[in-house]
Scaffold this motif. Structure first.
Motif, PDB file in Angstrom:
ATOM      1  N   ASP A   1     -18.341 -15.995  10.232  1.00 13.49           N
ATOM      2  CA  ASP A   1     -18.171 -14.545  10.349  1.00 13.49           C
ATOM      3  C   ASP A   1     -17.123 -14.171   9.304  1.00 13.49           C
ATOM      4  OD1 ASP A   1     -16.844 -12.127  11.315  1.00 13.49           O
ATOM      5  OD2 ASP A   1     -17.748 -12.462  13.295  1.00 13.49           O
TER       6      ASP A   1
ATOM      7  N   SER B   1     -16.784  -8.781   6.320  1.00 16.98           N
ATOM      8  CA  SER B   1     -16.675  -7.791   7.395  1.00 16.98           C
ATOM      9  C   SER B   1     -15.804  -6.566   7.101  1.00 16.98           C
ATOM     10  CB  SER B   1     -16.153  -8.483   8.668  1.00 16.98           C
ATOM     11  OG  SER B   1     -16.869  -9.659   8.918  1.00 16.98           O
TER      12      SER B   1
ATOM     13  N   HIS C   1     -19.685  -9.129   9.906  1.00 14.05           N
ATOM     14  CA  HIS C   1     -19.410  -8.350  11.124  1.00 14.05           C
ATOM     15  C   HIS C   1     -18.783  -7.008  10.715  1.00 14.05           C
ATOM     16  CE1 HIS C   1     -18.588  -8.330  15.537  1.00 14.05           C
ATOM     17  NE2 HIS C   1     -17.538  -7.611  15.214  1.00 14.05           N
TER      18      HIS C   1
ATOM     19  N   GLY D   1     -17.388  -3.360  10.271  1.00 18.96           N
ATOM     20  CA  GLY D   1     -16.742  -2.373  11.139  1.00 18.96           C
ATOM     21  C   GLY D   1     -17.517  -1.075  10.990  1.00 18.96           C
TER      22      GLY D   1
ATOM     23  N   TYR E   1     -12.210  -2.922  19.705  1.00 17.84           N
ATOM     24  CA  TYR E   1     -12.537  -4.039  18.812  1.00 17.84           C
ATOM     25  C   TYR E   1     -12.795  -5.321  19.604  1.00 17.84           C
ATOM     26  CZ  TYR E   1     -11.659  -7.063  14.690  1.00 17.84           C
ATOM     27  OH  TYR E   1     -11.748  -7.978  13.671  1.00 17.84           O
TER      28      TYR E   1
ATOM     29  N   TYR F   1     -14.349 -17.676  12.383  1.00 12.03           N
ATOM     30  CA  TYR F   1     -13.971 -16.314  12.021  1.00 12.03           C
ATOM     31  C   TYR F   1     -12.946 -16.368  10.896  1.00 12.03           C
ATOM     32  CZ  TYR F   1     -15.779 -15.067  16.696  1.00 12.03           C
ATOM     33  OH  TYR F   1     -16.553 -14.902  17.817  1.00 12.03           O
TER      34      TYR F   1
ATOM     35  N   THR G   1     -10.422 -14.179   8.885  1.00 11.30           N
ATOM     36  CA  THR G   1      -9.722 -12.888   8.690  1.00 11.30           C
ATOM     37  C   THR G   1      -8.266 -13.161   8.357  1.00 11.30           C
ATOM     38  OG1 THR G   1      -8.691 -12.499  10.853  1.00 11.30           O
ATOM     39  CG2 THR G   1     -11.030 -11.953  10.671  1.00 11.30           C
TER      40      THR G   1
ATOM     41  N   GLN H   1      -4.638 -10.906  12.534  1.00  9.35           N
ATOM     42  CA  GLN H   1      -5.577 -10.890  13.666  1.00  9.35           C
ATOM     43  C   GLN H   1      -5.485 -12.140  14.540  1.00  9.35           C
ATOM     44  OE1 GLN H   1      -9.471  -9.269  13.079  1.00  9.35           O
ATOM     45  NE2 GLN H   1      -8.879  -8.134  11.266  1.00  9.35           N
TER      46      GLN H   1
ATOM     47  N   HIS I   1      -5.387 -11.186  18.154  1.00  3.07           N
ATOM     48  CA  HIS I   1      -6.684 -10.631  18.570  1.00  3.07           C
ATOM     49  C   HIS I   1      -7.652 -11.759  18.942  1.00  3.07           C
ATOM     50  CE1 HIS I   1     -10.528  -8.531  18.528  1.00  3.07           C
ATOM     51  NE2 HIS I   1     -10.944  -9.396  17.613  1.00  3.07           N
ATOM     52  N   PHE I   2      -7.752 -12.754  18.056  1.00  2.00           N
ATOM     53  CA  PHE I   2      -8.712 -13.822  18.339  1.00  2.00           C
ATOM     54  C   PHE I   2      -8.250 -14.715  19.488  1.00  2.00           C
ATOM     55  CE2 PHE I   2     -10.409 -12.478  14.245  1.00  2.00           C
ATOM     56  CZ  PHE I   2     -11.744 -12.338  14.618  1.00  2.00           C
TER      57      PHE I   2
HETATM   58  N1  ARG Z   1     -13.772  -5.407  10.367  1.00  3.76           N
HETATM   59  C1  ARG Z   1     -12.627  -6.218  10.629  1.00  3.76           C
HETATM   60  C2  ARG Z   1     -11.482  -5.818   9.702  1.00  3.76           C
HETATM   61  O1  ARG Z   1     -11.725  -5.251   8.676  1.00  3.76           O
HETATM   62  C3  ARG Z   1     -12.885  -7.695  10.488  1.00  3.76           C
HETATM   63  C4  ARG Z   1     -13.917  -8.264  11.428  1.00  3.76           C
HETATM   64  C5  ARG Z   1     -13.807  -9.743  11.612  1.00  3.76           C
HETATM   65  N2  ARG Z   1     -14.806 -10.286  12.479  1.00  3.76           N
HETATM   66  C6  ARG Z   1     -14.821 -10.184  13.803  1.00  3.76           C
HETATM   67  N3  ARG Z   1     -15.802 -10.709  14.494  1.00  3.76           N
HETATM   68  N4  ARG Z   1     -13.876  -9.538  14.435  1.00  3.76           N
HETATM   69  O2  ARG Z   1     -10.345  -6.109   9.979  1.00  3.76           O
END
Ligand code: ARG
Length: 571
Positions: free
Chosen positions: A121, A124, A161, A163, A311, A333, A335, A339, A342-343
Motif C-alpha cells: 500500500d 496514496s 490507497h 485519499g 481515516y 504500508y 508512509t 503515521q 495511526h497504524f
Molecule cells: N492518503 C494518506 C496520506 O496522504 C496515505 C494513505 C496510506 N495508506 C493507508 N492505507 N492508510 O497521508
C-alpha cells in the motif's frame, strides 16, 4: 540456480549428520558471507551455537567440520577462527563456474515461505492536492519493495490507497461552483482545485455561512446526489490523470487504485462490529476506541459526532476487504513516520476484531532540501514535476560535460534517466528512517554512492563489451572465469552475494541494503577495471575478464531495476 549459502548449508547438513548423528540441528545450520576476505568467502557459526547442546568444545567441533568441508569441491580451504567459526574459501573452479552461470533472474528462492499475496500500500496521495515529499518517498520506496518481493517470487499487489473521500469535497464543490477559473483548471486541474480550496478557507472567516454550505454539499455527496457525485468523480479523474503522468515518468505502476471511498459502504458495518464487540464505545456522541495505558496510544475516533467516518475507519474497512478478497501473506504500508501511531492503532483494533493477518508499517523520515530550493513552499508541498524537471535539467548539464560527443537526442534520453534515477536513488540509498538531505550536487555526482556512479559503471562495461565486439572478440560461451589476480576473485565473490542482499532488503523492508550492495560491487568493479587490462590481454584472460564484466553488468542492471532505476547503454 542454487544460492551459494544454500549449497554450503546442504553440505554442512551432510557433515553434521555424519559427525553428530541424531543431533537436532534445526535453526542452527547457517552459512553467511564474511565481512573480510581474510576470513574466507563464507562462514558458519554452527559449532558455536551447537557446542553446548552437544557438550563439546566449539573449537574442536569447528576443526572436525572444517576437515570434512574440503572434500566437496565447493570449498578449497576451511579454517577455524576465533571461538569456533569455520571460514570457508570457495574453490576457484566452483566460484568461476558459479559466476559464469549466474543468471540474475533465475535464483532458486523456493526455500522462502512465499504463500499468498503480499499487498503493498504505497504512494496514496490525497485527491485534489499535489503530492508532497512524503508521497514522493512513499512512491519510490513502495515501488522498490514491490519489485524486491516480486524478484523473490512472491505474488505482489501494489495498491494506491488514494485519499479520495472526506470533508474537503464539500468545500471543493462549493468553491468549484463559485470561483473556478475554467482556463486554469484545464491547464492545471490540481493547481486550480488547490487554489479554490485555499480560497474557501480564506473566505470562511468573513463568511461563516460557507462552512454550512460545504457541509450540506458533503452530505448530498454522501447521500449519492447525482450532480455532486459527478463533480467528485471529476476531481478524482482529473487528479489521477495528473498523478498518472508523474507515475509514468517515474516508471511506477499499481495494480489497484482502491481509495478510501472504495470502502465507504463498509464503514457503518465496522462501527457496528466495534460497538457490538465492546471494542469501541460512545463518548460525547462520537464512537471511540480507548487503549490500555501500557499501549501508550491516544484514543482512536472511529465516527465523529456529526456521523462522519475517519481515516482509521477506512483503514479498518480496507483490511476487512483485503482479507475477503486476497489470501494475505502480509500487508505492507509505506508512509512517513508521522503515521506510526495511526497504524499502531489500526493494527491493534483490527487484531481485536480478529482481522489478524500480518501487517507491517514501513515508516520513513523526512526529506529536506540542502539548498533551500522547493522547501520554501508552505507545508512542504512541492511540485513533483518541477522537481523532476530540475533533476533532468541538471543531469543534462552533467552529461554535456562528461560526454559532449553523444548525439543530442541521446543526451536528452540519458539525462531523463539519470535525473530521475538520481532522485530515486538519493532516497533509496539512505536508511529509510533517517532524514534524507536532498543535495543536487551530491546526488548527481559521478563519484560516491549515487545513481550516476552506478549507471556509469554499467555503461562503461557495456561500452567495453561493444569495443571488444568491434575487435571481433565477442563474449564466448566456452570461456572460463579465471582468477589471476585477487581483485578478480574479490569481484566474483561479490557477484555471488547478490541474491542474499536482496533477501535482506526484503526482510528489513530496506531497499538501501541493495544500494549498499551495488555500491560495493561497483567499487570492486572499478578497482578491477582500473588495475587490470581487459582488451589488451591475451585471449584466455581477455575472454575471462570480459565474461566477468558482463556478469557484473547484469547484476548492476538487475539490482538497479529492483530500485526502479533504469540503466543506459552509454552515457
Ligand atoms: N492518503 C494518506 C496520506 O496522504 C496515505 C494513505 C496510506 N495508506 C493507508 N492505507 N492508510 O497521508
Amino acid at each position: 540456480m542454487t544460492l551459494i549459502e544454500k549449497t554450503l548449508e546442504s553440505e554442512l547438513l551432510g557433515i553434521v549428520k555424519e559427525l553428530y548423528p541424531g543431533f537436532d540441528m534445526s535453526g542452527k545450520l547457517f552459512v553467511q558471507k564474511t565481512g573480510d576476505a581474510k576470513f574466507g568467502d563464507y562462514q558458519t557459526n554452527f559449532a558455536m551455537v551447537s557446542a553446548k547442546a552437544l557438550g563439546r568444545n566449539p573449537v574442536e567441533m569447528a576443526k572436525e567440520i572444517a576437515a570434512k568441508y574440503i572434500r566437496s569441491g565447493t570449498v578449497e580451504r576451511a579454517e577455524v577462527a576465533g571461538p569456533g567459526f569455520v571460514n570457508l574459501f570457495l574453490s576457484d573452479k566452483f566460484l568461476g563456474e558459479y559466476v559464469k552461470s549466474a543468471n540474475t533472474r533465475a535464483y532458486d528462492f523456493t526455500f522462502i515461505p512465499r504463500r499468498g499475496d503480499v499487498l503493498v500500500d504505497y504512494s496514496s496521495p490525497n485527491i485534489a492536492k499535489r503530492m508532497h515529499i512524503g508521497h514522493l518517498r512513499s512512491t519510490v520506496i513502495g515501488d522498490a519493495i514491490k519489485r524486491i518481493y516480486k524478484f523473490l517470487g512472491y505474488k505482489v499487489i501494489g495498491d494506491n490507497h488514494l485519499g479520495d473521500w472526506g470533508t474537503q469535497f464539500g468545500k471543493l464543490i462549493v468553491g468549484y461552483r463559485k470561483w473556478l477559473n475554467r482556463a486554469d483548471y484545464e491547464k492545471s486541474p490540481i493547481g486550480e482545485l488547490e487554489r479554490i480550496y485555499v480560497e474557501f478557507e480564506r473566505r470562511t472567516e468573513a463568511e461563516p455561512e460557507l462552512a454550512e454550505e460545504a457541509r450540506q454539499e458533503l452530505k448530498k455527496l454522501q447521500d449519492g446526489d447525482t450532480e455532486n457525485t459527478r463533480l467528485w468523480k471529476e476531481f478524482v479523474d482529473m487528479s489521477l490523470t495528473e498523478y498518472g503522468k508523474i507515475y509514468r515518468r517515474m516508471n511506477v505502476s499499481f495494480d489497484t487504485f482502491h481509495g478510501e471511498s472504495f470502502y465507504h459502504g463498509r464503514m457503518p458495518g465496522i462501527v457496528k462490529t466495534l460497538l457490538d464487540k465492546g471494542i469501541a464505545q460512545i463518548s460525547e456522541d462520537a464512537v471511540v476506541v480507548f487503549f490500555e495505558e501500557a499501549e501508550h496510544l491516544p484514543p482512536c475516533i472511529i465516527r465523529k459526532q456529526d456521523g462522519a467516518f475517519l481515516y482509521a475507519t477506512s483503514d479498518l474497512a480496507c483490511i476487512q476487504y483485503r482479507r475477503e478478497h486476497y489470501e494475505i501473506n502480509r500487508i505492507i504500508y509505506v508512509t512517513d513516520d508521522r503515521q506510526i501511531d495511526h497504524f499502531r492503532q489500526v493494527f491493534r483494533i483490527s487484531e481485536r476484531m480478529g482481522l489478524n493477518e500480518p501487517k507491517v508499517h514501513v515508516p520513513f523520515g523526512f526529506m529536506k532540501f540542502a539548498d533551500g530550493m522547493f522547501s520554501t513552499r508552505k507545508g512542504n508541498v512541492i511540485l513533483l514535476d518541477d522537481l523532476l524537471d530540475e533533476a533532468v535539467k541538471r543531469a543534462r548539464a552533467v552529461i554535456e560535460e562528461k560526454n559532449p560527443g553523444l548525439p543530442e537526442d541521446e543526451k536528452d534520453l540519458v539525462a531523463e534517466k539519470v535525473g530521475i534515477g538520481a532522485v530515486k536513488y538519493a532516497d533509496l540509498s539512505k536508511n529509510r528512517v533517517s532524514v534524507v538531505i536532498f543535495d543536487w550536487d551530491k546526488m548527481l555526482s559521478f563519484d560516491g554512492n549515487t545513481a550516476p556512479y552506478l549507471m556509469y559503471t554499467y555503461a562503461r562495461i557495456r561500452s567495453m563489451i561493444r569495443k571488444a565486439e568491434d575487435a571481433g572478440k565477442n563474449l564466448r560461451d566456452d570461456a572460463s572465469i579465471l582468477f589471476e589476480d585477487a581483485l578478480e576473485r574479490a569481484l566474483a565473490v561479490r557477484v555471488t552475494q547478490f541474491p542474499v542482499a536482496v533477501m535482506k532488503a526484503a526482510e528489513a523492508y530496506s531497499p538501501n541494503l541493495i544500494a549498499d550492495y551495488l555500491f560495493d560491487l561497483c567499487q570492486s568493479y572499478n578497482s578491477f577495471y582500473n588495475a587490470l587490462p581487459v582488451l589488451k590481454e591475451k585471449d584466455e584472460l581477455l575472454y575471462s575478464r570480459l565474461l566477468l564484466s558482463e556478469q557484473v553488468s547484469r547484476v548492476i542492471k538487475t539490482g538497479l531495476d529492483l530500485l526502479g532505476v533504469e540503466t543506459v547503454e552509454r552515457m
